[in-house]
Motif scaffolding. Structure first.
Motif, PDB file in Angstrom:
ATOM      1  N   PHE A   2     -13.528 -69.128  12.277  1.00 40.13           N
ATOM      2  CA  PHE A   2     -13.283 -70.124  11.221  1.00 40.13           C
ATOM      3  C   PHE A   2     -11.808 -70.105  10.835  1.00 40.13           C
ATOM      4  CE2 PHE A   2     -17.598 -68.619  10.936  1.00 40.13           C
ATOM      5  CZ  PHE A   2     -18.321 -69.799  10.887  1.00 40.13           C
ATOM      6  N   GLN A   3     -11.250 -71.299  10.460  1.00 32.97           N
ATOM      7  CA  GLN A   3      -9.851 -71.429  10.073  1.00 32.97           C
ATOM      8  C   GLN A   3      -9.781 -71.808   8.603  1.00 32.97           C
ATOM      9  OE1 GLN A   3      -7.869 -74.221  12.576  1.00 32.97           O
ATOM     10  NE2 GLN A   3      -8.140 -72.986  14.442  1.00 32.97           N
ATOM     11  N   PHE A   4      -9.062 -70.985   7.803  1.00 30.75           N
ATOM     12  CA  PHE A   4      -8.841 -71.266   6.384  1.00 30.75           C
ATOM     13  C   PHE A   4      -7.342 -71.203   6.116  1.00 30.75           C
ATOM     14  CE2 PHE A   4     -13.093 -69.502   6.597  1.00 30.75           C
ATOM     15  CZ  PHE A   4     -13.822 -70.432   5.886  1.00 30.75           C
ATOM     16  N   GLY A   5      -6.705 -72.388   5.926  1.00 32.18           N
ATOM     17  CA  GLY A   5      -5.287 -72.436   5.574  1.00 32.18           C
ATOM     18  C   GLY A   5      -4.389 -71.753   6.573  1.00 32.18           C
ATOM     19  N   GLY A   6      -4.666 -71.934   7.827  1.00 35.43           N
ATOM     20  CA  GLY A   6      -3.801 -71.379   8.861  1.00 35.43           C
ATOM     21  C   GLY A   6      -4.147 -69.954   9.251  1.00 35.43           C
ATOM     22  N   PHE A   7      -5.142 -69.343   8.599  1.00 33.48           N
ATOM     23  CA  PHE A   7      -5.530 -67.983   8.970  1.00 33.48           C
ATOM     24  C   PHE A   7      -6.757 -68.049   9.893  1.00 33.48           C
ATOM     25  CE2 PHE A   7      -3.291 -67.429   4.979  1.00 33.48           C
ATOM     26  CZ  PHE A   7      -2.451 -66.377   5.288  1.00 33.48           C
ATOM     27  N   ASN A   8      -6.679 -67.318  10.957  1.00 35.57           N
ATOM     28  CA  ASN A   8      -7.807 -67.224  11.875  1.00 35.57           C
ATOM     29  C   ASN A   8      -8.620 -65.987  11.525  1.00 35.57           C
ATOM     30  OD1 ASN A   8      -6.885 -69.477  13.207  1.00 35.57           O
ATOM     31  ND2 ASN A   8      -5.676 -68.280  14.682  1.00 35.57           N
ATOM     32  N   MET A   9      -9.872 -66.140  11.129  1.00 37.60           N
ATOM     33  CA  MET A   9     -10.746 -65.015  10.780  1.00 37.60           C
ATOM     34  C   MET A   9     -11.918 -64.997  11.750  1.00 37.60           C
ATOM     35  SD  MET A   9     -10.750 -65.233   6.634  1.00 37.60           S
ATOM     36  CE  MET A   9     -11.568 -63.659   6.532  1.00 37.60           C
ATOM     37  N   ILE A  10     -12.123 -63.859  12.420  1.00 38.36           N
ATOM     38  CA  ILE A  10     -13.197 -63.694  13.410  1.00 38.36           C
ATOM     39  C   ILE A  10     -14.217 -62.713  12.840  1.00 38.36           C
ATOM     40  CG2 ILE A  10     -13.754 -62.937  15.743  1.00 38.36           C
ATOM     41  CD1 ILE A  10     -10.904 -63.682  16.543  1.00 38.36           C
ATOM     42  N   PHE A  11     -15.448 -63.135  12.782  1.00 36.30           N
ATOM     43  CA  PHE A  11     -16.535 -62.282  12.319  1.00 36.30           C
ATOM     44  C   PHE A  11     -17.352 -61.857  13.531  1.00 36.30           C
ATOM     45  CE2 PHE A  11     -15.451 -65.048   8.814  1.00 36.30           C
ATOM     46  CZ  PHE A  11     -15.363 -64.171   7.746  1.00 36.30           C
ATOM     47  N   PRO A  12     -17.239 -60.607  13.939  1.00 36.41           N
ATOM     48  CA  PRO A  12     -18.012 -60.158  15.111  1.00 36.41           C
ATOM     49  C   PRO A  12     -19.500 -60.141  14.781  1.00 36.41           C
ATOM     50  CG  PRO A  12     -16.951 -58.294  14.055  1.00 36.41           C
ATOM     51  CD  PRO A  12     -16.445 -59.512  13.354  1.00 36.41           C
ATOM     52  N   ASP A  13     -20.310 -60.204  15.839  1.00 36.14           N
ATOM     53  CA  ASP A  13     -21.767 -60.209  15.685  1.00 36.14           C
ATOM     54  C   ASP A  13     -22.266 -58.783  15.460  1.00 36.14           C
ATOM     55  OD1 ASP A  13     -21.759 -62.885  16.115  1.00 36.14           O
ATOM     56  OD2 ASP A  13     -21.943 -62.697  18.292  1.00 36.14           O
ATOM     57  N   VAL A  14     -21.930 -58.265  14.274  1.00 31.73           N
ATOM     58  CA  VAL A  14     -22.350 -56.908  13.946  1.00 31.73           C
ATOM     59  C   VAL A  14     -23.768 -56.948  13.392  1.00 31.73           C
ATOM     60  CG1 VAL A  14     -21.848 -54.863  12.560  1.00 31.73           C
ATOM     61  CG2 VAL A  14     -19.980 -56.263  13.483  1.00 31.73           C
ATOM     62  N   GLY A  15     -24.614 -56.003  13.817  1.00 28.80           N
ATOM     63  CA  GLY A  15     -25.966 -55.899  13.298  1.00 28.80           C
ATOM     64  C   GLY A  15     -26.975 -56.712  14.076  1.00 28.80           C
ATOM     65  N   ARG A  16     -26.530 -57.543  15.007  1.00 26.73           N
ATOM     66  CA  ARG A  16     -27.469 -58.306  15.803  1.00 26.73           C
ATOM     67  C   ARG A  16     -27.990 -57.441  16.932  1.00 26.73           C
ATOM     68  NH1 ARG A  16     -24.912 -63.804  17.683  1.00 26.73           N
ATOM     69  NH2 ARG A  16     -26.968 -63.869  18.676  1.00 26.73           N
ATOM     70  N   SER A  17     -29.253 -57.615  17.279  1.00 23.31           N
ATOM     71  CA  SER A  17     -29.876 -56.800  18.325  1.00 23.31           C
ATOM     72  C   SER A  17     -29.983 -57.604  19.610  1.00 23.31           C
ATOM     73  CB  SER A  17     -31.261 -56.335  17.882  1.00 23.31           C
ATOM     74  OG  SER A  17     -32.099 -57.455  17.651  1.00 23.31           O
ATOM     75  N   PHE A  18     -30.003 -56.886  20.697  1.00 25.54           N
ATOM     76  CA  PHE A  18     -30.131 -57.492  22.027  1.00 25.54           C
ATOM     77  C   PHE A  18     -31.610 -57.664  22.345  1.00 25.54           C
ATOM     78  CE2 PHE A  18     -31.034 -56.710  26.488  1.00 25.54           C
ATOM     79  CZ  PHE A  18     -30.267 -57.670  27.115  1.00 25.54           C
ATOM     80  N   GLN A  19     -31.954 -58.827  22.911  1.00 26.86           N
ATOM     81  CA  GLN A  19     -33.336 -59.083  23.333  1.00 26.86           C
ATOM     82  C   GLN A  19     -33.319 -60.022  24.511  1.00 26.86           C
ATOM     83  OE1 GLN A  19     -35.987 -60.456  20.272  1.00 26.86           O
ATOM     84  NE2 GLN A  19     -37.704 -60.769  21.674  1.00 26.86           N
ATOM     85  N   SER A  20     -34.043 -59.630  25.557  1.00 24.66           N
ATOM     86  CA  SER A  20     -34.098 -60.464  26.753  1.00 24.66           C
ATOM     87  C   SER A  20     -35.347 -60.112  27.552  1.00 24.66           C
ATOM     88  CB  SER A  20     -32.849 -60.269  27.611  1.00 24.66           C
ATOM     89  OG  SER A  20     -32.878 -61.138  28.724  1.00 24.66           O
ATOM     90  N   SER A  21     -35.791 -61.050  28.403  1.00 23.94           N
ATOM     91  CA  SER A  21     -36.976 -60.833  29.245  1.00 23.94           C
ATOM     92  C   SER A  21     -36.558 -60.799  30.707  1.00 23.94           C
ATOM     93  CB  SER A  21     -38.009 -61.946  29.016  1.00 23.94           C
ATOM     94  OG  SER A  21     -38.479 -61.919  27.686  1.00 23.94           O
ATOM     95  N   TYR A  22     -37.206 -59.904  31.463  1.00 23.95           N
ATOM     96  CA  TYR A  22     -36.872 -59.718  32.880  1.00 23.95           C
ATOM     97  C   TYR A  22     -38.160 -59.521  33.671  1.00 23.95           C
ATOM     98  CZ  TYR A  22     -32.237 -58.605  30.982  1.00 23.95           C
ATOM     99  OH  TYR A  22     -31.039 -58.647  30.301  1.00 23.95           O
ATOM    100  N   LYS A  23     -38.017 -59.702  34.987  1.00 26.94           N
ATOM    101  CA  LYS A  23     -39.070 -59.287  35.900  1.00 26.94           C
ATOM    102  C   LYS A  23     -38.879 -57.797  36.191  1.00 26.94           C
ATOM    103  CE  LYS A  23     -40.032 -63.621  38.326  1.00 26.94           C
ATOM    104  NZ  LYS A  23     -40.070 -64.279  39.660  1.00 26.94           N
ATOM    105  N   CYS A  24     -39.932 -57.027  36.044  1.00 26.59           N
ATOM    106  CA  CYS A  24     -39.786 -55.576  36.237  1.00 26.59           C
ATOM    107  C   CYS A  24     -40.337 -55.166  37.601  1.00 26.59           C
ATOM    108  CB  CYS A  24     -40.498 -54.810  35.126  1.00 26.59           C
ATOM    109  SG  CYS A  24     -42.276 -54.941  35.180  1.00 26.59           S
ATOM    110  N   PHE A  25     -39.679 -54.173  38.180  1.00 23.95           N
ATOM    111  CA  PHE A  25     -40.082 -53.601  39.465  1.00 23.95           C
ATOM    112  C   PHE A  25     -39.908 -52.085  39.389  1.00 23.95           C
ATOM    113  CE2 PHE A  25     -38.713 -57.914  40.331  1.00 23.95           C
ATOM    114  CZ  PHE A  25     -39.704 -58.402  41.172  1.00 23.95           C
ATOM    115  N   SER A  26     -40.643 -51.381  40.232  1.00 26.20           N
ATOM    116  CA  SER A  26     -40.481 -49.936  40.312  1.00 26.20           C
ATOM    117  C   SER A  26     -39.204 -49.594  41.068  1.00 26.20           C
ATOM    118  CB  SER A  26     -41.686 -49.302  41.014  1.00 26.20           C
ATOM    119  OG  SER A  26     -41.825 -49.811  42.330  1.00 26.20           O
ATOM    120  N   ALA A  53     -23.657 -58.753  27.442  1.00 26.23           N
ATOM    121  CA  ALA A  53     -24.248 -59.161  26.162  1.00 26.23           C
ATOM    122  C   ALA A  53     -24.246 -58.014  25.163  1.00 26.23           C
ATOM    123  CB  ALA A  53     -25.672 -59.658  26.399  1.00 26.23           C
ATOM    124  N   LEU A  54     -24.534 -56.809  25.636  1.00 23.75           N
ATOM    125  CA  LEU A  54     -24.549 -55.644  24.745  1.00 23.75           C
ATOM    126  C   LEU A  54     -23.147 -55.338  24.222  1.00 23.75           C
ATOM    127  CD1 LEU A  54     -26.980 -53.434  26.840  1.00 23.75           C
ATOM    128  CD2 LEU A  54     -27.433 -54.280  24.537  1.00 23.75           C
TER     129      LEU A  54
END
Length: 300
Positions: A2-26, A53-54
């Motif tokens: 987000f840009q506020f008055g010429g300042f660039n502020m980046i909010f990292p995705d802190v606290g979000r969890s990873f979730q995904s589906s896969y085909k599993c094999f031995s 992603a992690l």
């Protein structure tokens, strides 16, 4: 961003969890060289896209995951060994697929989680063969170095001396799923499945009647011919002569006593017998009669 008055502020995705589906094999289906080290532990192999992603989600280290089989309502936990799997696929140890009731190519959901550090765990071997191990705690401690976490209810497999032992995780503290990386954990073992404590056989009590019969048999145990103490053989007359029973004097035990028979012996003779004996003694001639002489000569 987000840009506020010429300042660039980046909010990292802190606290979000990873979730995904896969085909599993031995792990045996992993292309290339066989990976026996994966079968020995509790870690999985994920694709490189999962690592990207992690990393963007700033997931805490060590990376721990919850594995969910939605169709069978089963779940477990694992760490990650490498990110070298083909896209859309994950590779699991066979014992982990067995716990989750998964077949080759089934869909599995993987979520990143944060687990408490383990303080206690309790295991139950599935076979009494585990008792043959000299130091089971040391063997288990060495095997758990390839694990990242434990889940209550899982059946883990460890290999020792070319033999695979299965152990059920009965209890974990402080939670049902714990991290065992760099922890001081107390370990206990439950008796193996099918183990029976050795019992002492009970002695059968024989009835009193049998004991009495045995005692009667023991009375006649010492049978046979006698031997002389000097080593000489008995004379033929002694051998052919019948043994005469003597009347025992008072005070001497009766060695011919039989159980159940009572004898009342009387040593007092009737008066008639005593009178006849005294008359016979009086009628006998006196053997020593006459005048006596001295060996010494008398002095006149």
């Amino acid at each position: 961003m987000f840009q506020f008055g010429g300042f660039n502020m980046i909010f990292p995705d802190v606290g979000r969890s990873f979730q995904s589906s896969y085909k599993c094999f031995s792990v045996s289906m992993l292309p290339g060289n066989e990976r026996h080290d994966v079968e020995k532990g509790g870690k999985i192999i994920m694709p490189p896209s999962a690592l990207d992603a992690l990393t963007r989600l700033n997931v805490e280290y060590p990376m721990l995951f919850k594995l969910i089989n939605s169709k069978k309502n089963r779940n477990s936990h694992a760490g990650v060994l490498e990110f070298v799997a083909d896209e859309g696929k994950v590779y699991l140890p066979y014992w982990m697929m067995d716990n989750l009731l998964l077949e080759e190519g089934d869909i599995i959901t993987i979520e990143s989680v944060s687990l408490p550090v383990a303080t206690f765990s309790k295991f139950q071997p599935h076979s009494t063969d585990f008792l043959d191990i000299t130091n089971p705690k040391a063997v288990l401690e060495n095997a758990l170095r390839n694990f990242a976490c434990l889940t209550t209810g899982d059946v883990v497999a460890i290999k020792y001396n070319k033999k695979v032992y299965e152990l059920c995780v009965l209890e974990t503290k402080p939670g049902n799923a714990v991290s065992i990386i760099e922890c001081d954990m107390n370990v206990e073992f439950e008796a193996p499945v099918g183990y029976k404590e050795p019992g002492h056989p009970k002695k059968e009590e024989k009835p009193e009647e049998e004991n009495v019969e045995n005692m009667e048999e023991d009375v006649n145990t010492f049978s046979g011919s006698g031997n002389r103490l000097d080593g000489k053989k008995k004379k033929e007359a002694q051998l052919s002569q019948p043994v005469m029973k003597k009347i025992l004097a008072r005070g001497i035990p009766d060695y011919d006593y039989k159980i159940g028979v009572i004898k009342f012996d009387r040593n007092v003779k009737p008066i008639s017998d005593r009178v006849q004996k005294e008359e016979a003694i009086a009628s006998e001639p006196e053997d020593f009669q006459g005048q006596g002489f001295s060996m010494k000569k008398s002095r006149k």
